[in-house]
Design a protein around this motif. Sequence first.
Motif, PDB file in Angstrom:
ATOM      1  N   ASP A   1     128.086  68.314  81.044  1.00 25.28           N
ATOM      2  CA  ASP A   1     129.424  68.829  81.339  1.00 25.28           C
ATOM      3  C   ASP A   1     129.350  69.991  82.321  1.00 25.28           C
ATOM      4  N   TYR A   2     128.404  70.889  82.072  1.00 27.30           N
ATOM      5  CA  TYR A   2     128.308  72.060  82.967  1.00 27.30           C
ATOM      6  C   TYR A   2     127.860  71.660  84.363  1.00 27.30           C
ATOM      7  N   GLU A   3     126.983  70.648  84.440  1.00 24.76           N
ATOM      8  CA  GLU A   3     126.617  70.139  85.766  1.00 24.76           C
ATOM      9  C   GLU A   3     127.852  69.656  86.496  1.00 24.76           C
ATOM     10  N   GLY A   4     128.719  68.985  85.726  1.00 23.71           N
ATOM     11  CA  GLY A   4     129.982  68.511  86.285  1.00 23.71           C
ATOM     12  C   GLY A   4     130.846  69.659  86.775  1.00 23.71           C
ATOM     13  N   PHE A   5     130.869  70.761  86.016  1.00 26.04           N
ATOM     14  CA  PHE A   5     131.696  71.897  86.422  1.00 26.04           C
ATOM     15  C   PHE A   5     131.194  72.490  87.736  1.00 26.04           C
ATOM     16  N   PHE A   6     129.864  72.506  87.881  1.00 29.49           N
ATOM     17  CA  PHE A   6     129.311  73.008  89.146  1.00 29.49           C
ATOM     18  C   PHE A   6     129.719  72.098  90.306  1.00 29.49           C
ATOM     19  N   ALA A   7     129.640  70.782  90.057  1.00 33.06           N
ATOM     20  CA  ALA A   7     130.005  69.838  91.108  1.00 33.06           C
ATOM     21  C   ALA A   7     131.481  69.990  91.459  1.00 33.06           C
TER      22      ALA A   7
ATOM     23  N   PRO B   1     129.064  62.331  85.406  1.00 30.89           N
ATOM     24  CA  PRO B   1     130.334  61.789  84.922  1.00 30.89           C
ATOM     25  C   PRO B   1     131.280  62.887  84.464  1.00 30.89           C
ATOM     26  N   ARG B   2     132.580  62.624  84.623  1.00 31.55           N
ATOM     27  CA  ARG B   2     133.570  63.613  84.203  1.00 31.55           C
ATOM     28  C   ARG B   2     134.164  63.197  82.873  1.00 31.55           C
ATOM     29  N   LYS B   3     134.406  64.193  82.023  1.00 29.62           N
ATOM     30  CA  LYS B   3     134.983  63.936  80.704  1.00 29.62           C
ATOM     31  C   LYS B   3     136.455  64.295  80.742  1.00 29.62           C
ATOM     32  N   TYR B   4     137.292  63.297  80.445  1.00 23.70           N
ATOM     33  CA  TYR B   4     138.744  63.533  80.425  1.00 23.70           C
ATOM     34  C   TYR B   4     139.212  63.657  78.987  1.00 23.70           C
ATOM     35  N   TYR B   5     140.039  64.646  78.732  1.00 20.29           N
ATOM     36  CA  TYR B   5     140.505  64.906  77.371  1.00 20.29           C
ATOM     37  C   TYR B   5     141.944  64.443  77.216  1.00 20.29           C
ATOM     38  N   ARG B   6     142.203  63.794  76.068  1.00 17.55           N
ATOM     39  CA  ARG B   6     143.552  63.326  75.775  1.00 17.55           C
ATOM     40  C   ARG B   6     143.863  63.678  74.327  1.00 17.55           C
ATOM     41  N   ILE B   7     145.095  64.108  74.085  1.00 20.86           N
ATOM     42  CA  ILE B   7     145.479  64.526  72.734  1.00 20.86           C
ATOM     43  C   ILE B   7     145.627  63.297  71.828  1.00 20.86           C
TER      44      ILE B   7
ATOM     45  N   LEU C   1     140.682  63.134  72.258  1.00 22.87           N
ATOM     46  CA  LEU C   1     139.732  62.066  72.578  1.00 22.87           C
ATOM     47  C   LEU C   1     139.194  62.310  73.980  1.00 22.87           C
ATOM     48  N   THR C   2     137.997  61.810  74.238  1.00 25.61           N
ATOM     49  CA  THR C   2     137.507  61.929  75.613  1.00 25.61           C
ATOM     50  C   THR C   2     137.199  60.551  76.173  1.00 25.61           C
ATOM     51  N   THR C   3     137.388  60.440  77.468  1.00 28.07           N
ATOM     52  CA  THR C   3     136.897  59.261  78.184  1.00 28.07           C
ATOM     53  C   THR C   3     136.083  59.750  79.359  1.00 28.07           C
ATOM     54  N   GLN C   4     135.043  59.000  79.656  1.00 23.66           N
ATOM     55  CA  GLN C   4     134.185  59.415  80.762  1.00 23.66           C
ATOM     56  C   GLN C   4     134.475  58.542  81.966  1.00 23.66           C
ATOM     57  N   SER C   5     134.510  59.187  83.113  1.00 24.14           N
ATOM     58  CA  SER C   5     134.641  58.393  84.327  1.00 24.14           C
ATOM     59  C   SER C   5     133.385  58.595  85.140  1.00 24.14           C
TER      60      SER C   5
ATOM     61  N   GLU D   1     131.452  59.194  88.249  1.00 29.86           N
ATOM     62  CA  GLU D   1     131.714  59.701  89.593  1.00 29.86           C
ATOM     63  C   GLU D   1     130.718  59.046  90.544  1.00 29.86           C
ATOM     64  N   SER D   2     131.193  58.739  91.728  1.00 31.88           N
ATOM     65  CA  SER D   2     130.279  58.120  92.686  1.00 31.88           C
ATOM     66  C   SER D   2     129.173  59.109  93.067  1.00 31.88           C
TER      67      SER D   2
END
Lengths: 105, 262
Positions: free
Chosen positions: B29-35, A71-77, A60-64, A66-67
């Motif tokens: 996602d790739y933009e995020g990886f660069f950041a 946004p970052r995608k977090y992966y969880r089993i 599953l993913t959750t997005q956080s 970012e200021s």
Amino acid sequence: MTMEAQIKKGVLEMCVLFTIREKETYGYDVMRTMRRFFPEVNESTFYAILRRLHADGSALTTQSGESNGPPRKYYRITEAGLATLQKNIEGWRRVKSAVEEMGIR
Amino acid sequence: MEKQKFLGELRKELRWTFAKEETEDILRDYEGFFAAGASEGKTDAEICADLGSPPGVALSLAETLGKKRPFSRKAAIRAGAAALLLIPNLLYFLLGNGNPAVTCAALLVETAALWSVLGFFPPVARRRTGAGRWPVLCGHLLLGGLTTAAAAWFWSRSEVLALGNGGASVDTAGILFAASAAAIAVFGIVWFYKRSAQAFTLTVHALGAVGYVSAAGAVFSRLSDPDAFNAGMREALWIYLFALLLTAFVAALIRDLGKRVK
């Protein structure tokens, strides 16, 4: 998963599942961790695996938000993912013991 | 490579395979990886090196996610247009015409149209497989030249259809024929084991090169005589159609083998 498929594709998938088994992990961190162990494999390979795991319901993913930055995608089993991981590990053990039985260590 | 350039190229690559929303999701996602990489103090160049080349990324995603490289809507329209272009050209070839320049132009259009229909036009093939520009181009030229000689040799010896004599001398062309067959086989086998998707395309290119160049042999051997020239062009068309059938067959075979290996 058949033994052949296990060898060809399953190992990296197993390792990726293993890295997200305990806590939510940012995709980029998964890629960095995997790269440490498999330096000759592109990070994008692991990203592709993460996407597949998400697509087939193993993660599953959750997005956080970012200021600063995207946004970052977090992966969880998931439960299904855990079952897959368990199967992968069993398959891997079979392969490993077969190889070792041949005398390759 | 800079971040914007990487993302721009990746977008172009992904468009061939993924829906728009999915493409945008991957790019975010790739933009995020660069950041994230930048916050670790890495330069754009280092981040790019770790991520891999945009064509490689797209190929890896397509393979891992089990996406075939489908005909997009754009490609379907292009194929339809190309197919329409074929009709007058085919008629032209079948009916014959006395003007070498017109025949040449028609053959060029024909070639481009057929390859567009099949989706193997060089820039497209490169984009889809992630193979480098030079391997694809060199493969075309090298094998193209060799297969021209092969085609000329074959038709110069063939009396089945009584289509006249080719220009190349049998001895030289015979050697080149053997060399080209070996080159195609080696190319196909090597790339098949390296990466089946590329083996597929490169073998298609190698065999399909017959189509690009079979005309050249006919042109050079008959420039002085318009009638013979047009007879040669008709030969070239037959060679071309034969090569296309062969190509399609081998391509299907390789793709099938590739699936089984995986």
